[in-house]
Write a protein that holds these residues in place. Structure first.
Motif, PDB file in Angstrom:
ATOM      1  N   SER A   1      32.690  31.039 -35.858  1.00 30.60           N
ATOM      2  CA  SER A   1      31.845  29.872 -35.600  1.00 30.60           C
ATOM      3  C   SER A   1      31.372  29.312 -36.933  1.00 30.60           C
ATOM      4  O   SER A   1      31.275  30.040 -37.935  1.00 30.60           O
ATOM      5  N   THR A   2      31.083  28.031 -36.950  1.00 29.92           N
ATOM      6  CA  THR A   2      30.596  27.403 -38.176  1.00 29.92           C
ATOM      7  C   THR A   2      29.776  26.179 -37.823  1.00 29.92           C
ATOM      8  O   THR A   2      29.951  25.564 -36.758  1.00 29.92           O
ATOM      9  N   GLY A   3      28.843  25.813 -38.709  1.00 29.93           N
ATOM     10  CA  GLY A   3      28.086  24.586 -38.557  1.00 29.93           C
ATOM     11  C   GLY A   3      28.856  23.402 -39.110  1.00 29.93           C
ATOM     12  O   GLY A   3      29.919  23.538 -39.722  1.00 29.93           O
ATOM     13  N   ASN A   4      28.326  22.221 -38.890  1.00 30.00           N
ATOM     14  CA  ASN A   4      28.985  20.985 -39.323  1.00 30.00           C
ATOM     15  C   ASN A   4      27.986  20.129 -40.094  1.00 30.00           C
ATOM     16  O   ASN A   4      27.172  19.435 -39.490  1.00 30.00           O
ATOM     17  N   PRO A   5      28.027  20.168 -41.443  1.00 26.33           N
ATOM     18  CA  PRO A   5      27.038  19.399 -42.219  1.00 26.33           C
ATOM     19  C   PRO A   5      27.210  17.892 -42.078  1.00 26.33           C
ATOM     20  O   PRO A   5      26.316  17.137 -42.470  1.00 26.33           O
ATOM     21  N   PHE A   6      28.333  17.440 -41.525  1.00 25.81           N
ATOM     22  CA  PHE A   6      28.574  15.999 -41.367  1.00 25.81           C
ATOM     23  C   PHE A   6      28.267  15.527 -39.942  1.00 25.81           C
ATOM     24  O   PHE A   6      28.579  14.397 -39.579  1.00 25.81           O
ATOM     25  N   LEU A   7      27.666  16.376 -39.141  1.00 25.18           N
ATOM     26  CA  LEU A   7      27.330  16.022 -37.767  1.00 25.18           C
ATOM     27  C   LEU A   7      26.280  14.909 -37.747  1.00 25.18           C
ATOM     28  O   LEU A   7      25.254  14.987 -38.428  1.00 25.18           O
ATOM     29  N   LYS A   8      26.531  13.866 -36.966  1.00 25.42           N
ATOM     30  CA  LYS A   8      25.621  12.729 -36.882  1.00 25.42           C
ATOM     31  C   LYS A   8      24.695  12.867 -35.670  1.00 25.42           C
ATOM     32  O   LYS A   8      25.036  13.537 -34.701  1.00 25.42           O
ATOM     33  N   PRO A   9      23.532  12.215 -35.700  1.00 24.01           N
ATOM     34  CA  PRO A   9      22.666  12.220 -34.507  1.00 24.01           C
ATOM     35  C   PRO A   9      23.353  11.499 -33.357  1.00 24.01           C
ATOM     36  O   PRO A   9      24.229  10.655 -33.550  1.00 24.01           O
ATOM     37  N   GLU A  10      22.932  11.859 -32.129  1.00 23.20           N
ATOM     38  CA  GLU A  10      23.400  11.115 -30.974  1.00 23.20           C
ATOM     39  C   GLU A  10      22.265  10.233 -30.460  1.00 23.20           C
ATOM     40  O   GLU A  10      21.090  10.613 -30.500  1.00 23.20           O
ATOM     41  N   TYR A  11      22.620   9.040 -29.980  1.00 24.66           N
ATOM     42  CA  TYR A  11      21.638   8.050 -29.537  1.00 24.66           C
ATOM     43  C   TYR A  11      21.815   7.768 -28.054  1.00 24.66           C
ATOM     44  O   TYR A  11      22.930   7.782 -27.530  1.00 24.66           O
ATOM     45  N   TYR A  12      20.676   7.507 -27.375  1.00 27.91           N
ATOM     46  CA  TYR A  12      20.684   7.279 -25.934  1.00 27.91           C
ATOM     47  C   TYR A  12      20.020   5.943 -25.620  1.00 27.91           C
ATOM     48  O   TYR A  12      18.983   5.589 -26.199  1.00 27.91           O
ATOM     49  N   ASN A  13      20.601   5.217 -24.691  1.00 25.87           N
ATOM     50  CA  ASN A  13      19.961   4.064 -24.069  1.00 25.87           C
ATOM     51  C   ASN A  13      19.834   4.382 -22.584  1.00 25.87           C
ATOM     52  O   ASN A  13      20.842   4.620 -21.898  1.00 25.87           O
ATOM     53  N   VAL A  14      18.600   4.400 -22.090  1.00 25.28           N
ATOM     54  CA  VAL A  14      18.323   4.832 -20.725  1.00 25.28           C
ATOM     55  C   VAL A  14      17.710   3.671 -19.941  1.00 25.28           C
ATOM     56  O   VAL A  14      16.685   3.106 -20.345  1.00 25.28           O
ATOM     57  N   TYR A  15      18.343   3.317 -18.816  1.00 29.61           N
ATOM     58  CA  TYR A  15      17.862   2.249 -17.929  1.00 29.61           C
ATOM     59  C   TYR A  15      17.553   2.889 -16.576  1.00 29.61           C
ATOM     60  O   TYR A  15      18.362   3.648 -16.039  1.00 29.61           O
ATOM     61  N   SER A  16      16.384   2.549 -16.000  1.00 36.99           N
ATOM     62  CA  SER A  16      16.008   3.198 -14.737  1.00 36.99           C
ATOM     63  C   SER A  16      15.210   2.250 -13.861  1.00 36.99           C
ATOM     64  O   SER A  16      14.516   1.344 -14.349  1.00 36.99           O
ATOM     65  N   ILE A  17      15.317   2.471 -12.559  1.00 34.61           N
ATOM     66  CA  ILE A  17      14.494   1.787 -11.568  1.00 34.61           C
ATOM     67  C   ILE A  17      14.220   2.773 -10.441  1.00 34.61           C
ATOM     68  O   ILE A  17      15.110   3.509 -10.028  1.00 34.61           O
ATOM     69  N   SER A  18      12.963   2.831  -9.987  1.00 34.23           N
ATOM     70  CA  SER A  18      12.603   3.806  -8.955  1.00 34.23           C
ATOM     71  C   SER A  18      11.563   3.214  -8.021  1.00 34.23           C
ATOM     72  O   SER A  18      10.872   2.244  -8.351  1.00 34.23           O
ATOM     73  N   ASP A  19      11.468   3.822  -6.845  1.00 35.57           N
ATOM     74  CA  ASP A  19      10.440   3.454  -5.872  1.00 35.57           C
ATOM     75  C   ASP A  19       9.781   4.726  -5.364  1.00 35.57           C
ATOM     76  O   ASP A  19      10.473   5.678  -4.969  1.00 35.57           O
ATOM     77  N   LEU A  20       8.458   4.747  -5.407  1.00 34.17           N
ATOM     78  CA  LEU A  20       7.675   5.868  -4.875  1.00 34.17           C
ATOM     79  C   LEU A  20       7.018   5.402  -3.588  1.00 34.17           C
ATOM     80  O   LEU A  20       6.212   4.461  -3.580  1.00 34.17           O
ATOM     81  N   TYR A  21       7.351   6.075  -2.492  1.00 33.37           N
ATOM     82  CA  TYR A  21       6.871   5.675  -1.175  1.00 33.37           C
ATOM     83  C   TYR A  21       5.832   6.667  -0.683  1.00 33.37           C
ATOM     84  O   TYR A  21       6.087   7.871  -0.603  1.00 33.37           O
TER      85      TYR A  21
ATOM     86  N   THR B   1       0.814  -1.218   0.000  1.00 31.84           N
ATOM     87  CA  THR B   1       0.000   0.000   0.000  1.00 31.84           C
ATOM     88  C   THR B   1       0.845   1.265   0.000  1.00 31.84           C
ATOM     89  O   THR B   1       0.343   2.346  -0.293  1.00 31.84           O
ATOM     90  N   ASN B   2       2.131   1.145   0.320  1.00 39.13           N
ATOM     91  CA  ASN B   2       2.984   2.333   0.424  1.00 39.13           C
ATOM     92  C   ASN B   2       4.017   2.471  -0.675  1.00 39.13           C
ATOM     93  O   ASN B   2       4.527   3.566  -0.906  1.00 39.13           O
ATOM     94  N   ASN B   3       4.370   1.386  -1.350  1.00 39.10           N
ATOM     95  CA  ASN B   3       5.483   1.408  -2.291  1.00 39.10           C
ATOM     96  C   ASN B   3       5.033   1.091  -3.711  1.00 39.10           C
ATOM     97  O   ASN B   3       4.310   0.111  -3.938  1.00 39.10           O
ATOM     98  N   MET B   4       5.488   1.915  -4.650  1.00 39.53           N
ATOM     99  CA  MET B   4       5.225   1.721  -6.066  1.00 39.53           C
ATOM    100  C   MET B   4       6.568   1.616  -6.787  1.00 39.53           C
ATOM    101  O   MET B   4       7.327   2.587  -6.883  1.00 39.53           O
ATOM    102  N   LEU B   5       6.881   0.421  -7.288  1.00 40.36           N
ATOM    103  CA  LEU B   5       8.148   0.164  -7.966  1.00 40.36           C
ATOM    104  C   LEU B   5       7.971   0.367  -9.464  1.00 40.36           C
ATOM    105  O   LEU B   5       6.987  -0.077 -10.053  1.00 40.36           O
ATOM    106  N   SER B   6       8.951   1.033 -10.098  1.00 37.94           N
ATOM    107  CA  SER B   6       8.894   1.282 -11.534  1.00 37.94           C
ATOM    108  C   SER B   6      10.234   0.935 -12.160  1.00 37.94           C
ATOM    109  O   SER B   6      11.288   1.364 -11.673  1.00 37.94           O
ATOM    110  N   ILE B   7      10.214   0.156 -13.232  1.00 35.44           N
ATOM    111  CA  ILE B   7      11.414  -0.235 -13.969  1.00 35.44           C
ATOM    112  C   ILE B   7      11.213   0.148 -15.434  1.00 35.44           C
ATOM    113  O   ILE B   7      10.149  -0.113 -16.012  1.00 35.44           O
ATOM    114  N   GLY B   8      12.204   0.783 -16.053  1.00 38.78           N
ATOM    115  CA  GLY B   8      12.025   1.241 -17.420  1.00 38.78           C
ATOM    116  C   GLY B   8      13.277   1.142 -18.270  1.00 38.78           C
ATOM    117  O   GLY B   8      14.403   1.143 -17.765  1.00 38.78           O
ATOM    118  N   TYR B   9      13.052   1.048 -19.577  1.00 36.77           N
ATOM    119  CA  TYR B   9      14.129   1.132 -20.570  1.00 36.77           C
ATOM    120  C   TYR B   9      13.597   1.942 -21.744  1.00 36.77           C
ATOM    121  O   TYR B   9      12.446   1.800 -22.154  1.00 36.77           O
TER     122      TYR B   9
END
Length: 815
Positions: free
Chosen positions: A585-605, A552-560
């Motif tokens: 200053s100058t721009g970079n036409p060869f700039l590539k996107p950046e990618y993220y992998n996010v892993y998380s675990i939390s508890d709400l009390y 009744t007090n704890n809510m566990l959350s796991i995500g990717y």
């Protein structure tokens, strides 16, 4: 059948208690709570709050039929707060309880916690910060320190958010996707996004949602999650309005004025708001570079200061029409016009082996104007038994036009103040135009009482046209073009996306599985020199979130979550921009996107205290770098993919009720980051600690106070080592005019300490910098609300074109 007997029981309760309490002079309030599947919500916690101070009067729980009641209530005005594990908190009111009468409020429907960037129906007073398993909600009106400020100012105090060099960083210390009413604002540079957020004043904002793990329904952009800004839109029948006036004085001045209007009938809802802001802000920048070449040490020190004069008109208008009780069409129009003048001056000191050699002084003035217009047509419908099927569609069209002209004067002196060469004069004319078109359709089907399947398609097309004309002259009237600094750049991009998401609730668990696919095609062409870059790439972005009610007090959350940040349009622009005689200053036409992998675990009390552990891996991270030529002493600022970043974080959200009149919200974020650079297999690691403390005090019924402070430890980000940073602000609020108005007084950056100090020793660079924007002001804000109030909770409509405006080019704050 259960629903029928529930209604029958509710009717019997109403009859019984209306008779009994007519004899006592006390009051009774009763109602029924349903889930989003329209079935009774058992064991929901219902709290009765007094109005206007929101003090707790009584608490009860709903029964098997979802029915709840409060009896023996003193006649007066009350609010209700409803909570059930797995569902967002729900607030409703005001209810006028009369002596000896029963007030029946009917059915109230809860929303699951995994509904993000979606509908908001909150009408009662609530805490400024609300923590939920999947997001944190800021109720802007509840913060004294938000009054009279822009959205960017508010975000600097938001839990877990850091604003560094105008970059808005959220989870994992990565840039967040900024959305307005669920619509990402396009691909702006950091300065351009900051300028946009400055155009939105707090009186226009209802809530800000901080979402760490957004579902596959939303664009995959933003490794730091989503920050969703919800504009005000009344849910009351009849006419409602409010006005806000704010003025600040300190390090120059700030002024803003705004009005919010809403008129709602059973079929129509007309809404709109307008704000005007007039700001004058100083900015100081000191940069020192040490350059080693041929056994000689050259030091180039720049003392720069500027004053920006900015006037912004921000507007938002729309209409919703209910074709049937289950189908709505709507139209939205919103945008802003920004007119800016910037006065710049700088002195550059050149020293060889410690001895002053010469001095260069520069004065310039910039005239800049930006107009951003956005149009949206939308449809929303629900069908079938228990509204189990829903369909939404959006069409969006946006235009962005920027004009910018700068006159630059350069003077050259020996150490004794004698000119050693003729002055140089430059003009820089750089207009920009961007058009964005987007179509989106989303479908959702309830598969069972506990499961749901959603899917959608989106098409997005961008056309950008940019020109820069850079001229040089020996006086201020005769100029000749500099070919190397004059160019024409066009950019076209198309993103086709599709997603599917499945959600199921079983027992005390809630599981969401999503997959988004995005196909990106782009074409960029620079005419001087002739250079073309075309790209096409396909990506998959899975999303997983599991929420478990442990007890009744704890809510566990796991995500990717897997996400992406594409370069904004201006960062791909190969224009060479003149900053000073030794910096470009100058721009970079060869700039590539950046990618993220996010892993998380939390508890709400207890729906209050939250701890979250998180790992964010950023591949092909791009950041500003300085490419320095030791012989010419010139350095060029550009963006490069510098390598891979690993960020390990532990975040603690701790609200503390010290007394009944003193409440504290603590947000503590501790992290460790490791960089593996592409260049020479270099590595760098750093620790980081961020502490935010928000204290609120109820002095008496109408008078409240608030104190906010933050501390950021020394840390390393990109290629810069930052020193510690801290600031404190405080405010008072007094209710006036029978609680229909308020007067708020605030002082920002009390110790005038909010500044950036950094060093960089990346590659052959040896640089030290300090930057400070005017931040200490005393601000007075008056708010007044008027109009009819009869509560009815319709849905909030959002548009469909999101990820694009954040990638727009142009700025009125490049000072």
């Amino acid at each position: 059948m259960k629903f029928f007997f529930g209604c029958l029981l509710l009717a019997l309760l109403l009859g019984t208690y209306s008779y009994s309490y007519a004899q006592t002079g006390m009051s009774l309030i009763t109602g029924k709570i349903l889930t989003e599947k329209h079935i009774p919500a058992e064991d929901a916690t219902v709290t009765l709050l007094s109005f206007p101070d929101s003090a707790i009067v009584k608490t009860t729980t709903s029964g098997q039929t979802g029915v709840f009641k409060f009896d023996n209530i003193v006649p007066g005005i009350y609010l209700l707060a409803i909570h059930k594990i797995g569902y967002s908190k729900y607030y409703t009111g005001q209810y006028h309880l009369l002596a000896g009468k029963t007030t029946a409020i009917g059915e109230l429907t809860l929303s699951p916690v995994n509904q993000q960037l979606g509908e908001v129906s909150i009408t009662a007073k609530k805490d400024y910060i609300q923590v939920q398993p999947d997001k944190t909600v800021l109720n802007v009106d509840r913060s004294i320190l938000s009054a009279g400020n822009s959205v960017l100012d508010i975000l600097t105090t938001a839990p877990g958010v850091r604003v560094r060099d105008n970059s808005i960083l959220f989870k994992g210390g990565q840039k967040a996707l900024i959305a307005i009413n669920g619509k990402p604002v396009g691909n702006l540079t950091d300065d351009q996004l900051a300028d946009l957020l400055k155009s939105y004043q707090s009186n226009m904002i209802s809530q800000i949602e901080l979402i760490a793990n957004p579902s596959a329904k939303y664009d995959a952009t933003g490794g730091g999650g989503v920050i969703n800004i919800i504009l005000k839109k009344s849910k009351d029948l009849g006419f409602r309005a409010s006005i806000v006036e704010s003025a600040a004085y300190g390090q120059d001045y700030k002024f803003s004025s705004g009005i919010n209007l809403n008129y709602r009938t059973d079929k129509f809802n007309f809404f709109g708001n307008y704000s005007f802001a007039d700001n004058k802000l100083p900015r100081l920048l000191d940069i020192d570079r040490n350059i080693y070449d041929d056994n000689q040490l050259t030091n180039i020190g720049v003392d720069y200061n500027s004053t920006s004069y900015t006037k912004t008109n921000n507007y938002n208008a729309g209409v919703d029409y209910s074709i049937t009780p289950k189908q709505t069409i709507g139209a939205l129009f919103y945008g802003y016009h920004n007119q800016a003048g910037i006065d710049k001056s700088s002195s550059t000191y050149i020293r060889n082996n410690g001895s002053l050699d010469s001095i260069l002084t520069t004065q310039s003035h910039v005239d800049r104007a930006i107009t951003n217009l956005n149009y949206n047509l939308n449809y929303k419908g629900t069908f079938g038994k228990n509204n189990g099927t829903s369909l939404t569609a959006d069409f969006d069209y946006s235009t962005y036009d920027r004009s910018s002209f700068e006159l630059i004067n350069n003077y050259f002196y020996l150490t004794n103040g004698t000119p050693y060469r003729a002055p140089l004069f430059y003009t820089d004319n750089s207009p920009s135009s961007i058009n964005i078109r987007s179509e989106r359709i989303d479908f959702s089907q309830q598969l069972s009482k506990s499961s749901n399947l959603s899917a959608g398609l989106k098409n997005n097309q961008v056309n950008s046209d940019n020109t820069i004309a850079f001229n040089q002259g020996s006086d201020t009237t005769n100029f000749l073009s500099i070919p190397s600094l004059t160019d024409h750049f066009i950019y076209k991009e198309r993103i086709n996306a599709a997603y599917a998401a499945y959600n199921d609730k079983f027992g005390k668990s809630d599981l969401t599985l999503g997959l988004r696919a995005e196909q990106t095609s782009s074409y960029g062409k620079s005419y001087h020199p002739d250079k073309t870059v075309a790209r096409s790439y396909f990506d998959l972005f899975p999303n997983i979130q599991w929420i478990q009610a442990v007890d009744t007090n704890n809510m566990l959350s796991i995500g990717y979550d897997r996400r992406i940040t594409r370069p904004n349009y201006q960062d791909l622009n190969p224009f060479v921009g003149f900053i000073g005689q030794y910096s470009y200053s100058t721009g970079n036409p060869f700039l590539k996107p950046e990618y993220y992998n996010v892993y998380s675990i939390s508890d709400l009390y207890k729906d209050k205290y939250k701890v979250e552990l998180r790992l964010t891996v950023t591949q092909d991270m791009f950041a500003p770098v300085y490419e320095q030529n030791d012989s010419t002493k010139i350095y060029v600022t550009t963006l490069n993919n510098i390598g891979t970043r690993y960020e390990y974080e532990a975040e603690f959200t701790i609200p503390v009720d010290v007394t009944k009149w003193w409440n504290v919200n603590i947000d503590l974020d501790a992290g460790y980051a490791k960089y593996i650079y592409n260049q020479d297999s270099a590595r760098k690691s750093t620790y980081e600690l961020n502490l935010q403390l928000n204290q609120s005090f109820t002095i008496n019924k109408g008078l409240k106070a608030e104190i906010y402070g933050f501390y950021s430890s020394p840390t390393y980000y990109g290629i810069k080592q930052y020193k510690a940073q801290y600031a404190v602000r405080a405010g008072l609020s007094q209710s006036v005019l029978h609680n229909n108005g308020s007067i708020r007084l605030m002082v920002t950056d009390i110790f005038n300490s909010d500044e950036y100090q950094y060093t960089s020793n990346y590659s052959n660079l040896d640089l030290t910098g300090k930057e400070k924007v005017g931040s200490r002001f005393a601000m007075l804000t008056f708010t007044y609300r008027f109009g009819k109030s009869s509560v009815k909770g319709p849905s909030r409509r959002t548009g469909g074109n999101v990820d694009d405006q954040k990638r727009l080019s142009g700025s009125s704050n490049e000072n």
